[in-house]
Design a protein around this motif. Structure first.
Motif: not given
Length: 278
Positions: A214-226
């Motif tokens: 979660r960033n300082q603007e309350n947005d969600i940033i995700a890292i995905c891998f497969m």
């Protein structure tokens, strides 16, 4: 509407197609098309050209708008207008003019309109074949699935993560076993991102690891891998799917993506850091 009787026949018939002729002239042109073979041939050619243009326009609007354009649109201040000229315009309408879809539509109209105008005006022959309006569905990529998941999970508060950040060691062992990809949890605190836990997803029938921040603007940033088979390491690829921005890359048999709001200007920077730490 102006009287078009002095203009060339193809121009008049084009205006008829667009509904830009007066009532009496409309009747005259429709009788001409019904009784004159040459006029009917021109009218049919113009109609097919219009149908082809509509199909091309619809396909153009399906293309994702590049992240760089979206960010410039969102950051650009609208030009100052005279009060007398903007008086009465609702703020919502003015805001709509700055949306990426409106920009894309304007560009599409310019390209398609100019191209078809030149094509038909030059007298080029349009093949007498039916326009294929029913297009085969586009094959979904794993990024489509990731964007759809993110759109749902990013709105969660209490149930954002499947496993909380306090169980970091378990997250690493669990996702390594589940996805078949070894990794380390990237430390993104210096980038203003707080680790919030992890989930296990499925994309194209394969398990996908998702690390949530979660960033300082309350947005969600995700890292995905497969695991995604052997793929060329061709650098970072920026994609936008509606309100979701994705920066993807490959490293050997593993596919990675950083996903967040399309307006987030640091996605590529985050992806570059993650690629060296994960």
């Amino acid at each position: 509407m102006n009287d078009l009787r002095k203009l060339p026949l193809d121009v008049r018939l084009s205006a008829l197609l667009d509904g830009e002729v007066q009532h009496d002239e409309k009747d005259e042109l429709e009788r001409l098309v019904a009784t004159n073979g040459e006029a009917r041939e021109i009218y049919d050619r113009l109609k097919r050209g219009s149908e082809i243009g509509n199909v091309a326009f619809e396909e153009f609007l399906k293309e994702p708008v590049p992240l760089a354009i979206v960010r410039k649109i969102k950051k650009t201040e609208p030009p100052q207008q005279n009060a007398s000229r903007t008086h009465g315009l609702r703020p919502r309408f003015v805001s709509m003019l700055m949306q990426p879809q409106v920009v894309a539509a304007s560009l599409a109209l310019f390209v398609i309109g100019g191209g078809l105008g030149y094509f038909l005006g030059s007298g080029a022959f349009v093949p007498d074949v039916p326009v294929q309006l029913a297009q085969a569905p586009l094959q979904r990529s794993w990024l489509d699935d990731i964007a759809a998941y993110h759109r749902v999970y990013a709105r969660q508060q209490r149930h954002l993560a499947e496993v909380p950040p306090s169980e970091a060691d378990h997250i690493v062992s669990w996702l390594t076993d589940s996805v078949g990809v070894g990794f380390k949890l990237p430390d993104l605190a210096s980038d203003g991102l707080e680790f919030k836990g992890a989930r296990l997803l499925v994309a194209q029938g394969k398990p996908v690891a998702q690390l949530l921040y979660r960033n300082q603007e309350n947005d969600i940033i995700a890292i995905c891998f497969m695991k995604n088979g052997d793929s060329p390491e061709d650098g970072f690829d920026e994609t936008i799917k509606d309100d979701i921005g994705l920066v993807s890359w490959h490293k050997g048999p593993v596919a990675y993506v950083v996903v967040g709001p399309s307006s987030e200007a640091t996605l590529t920077k985050i992806a570059e850091k993650v690629s060296t730490e994960i």
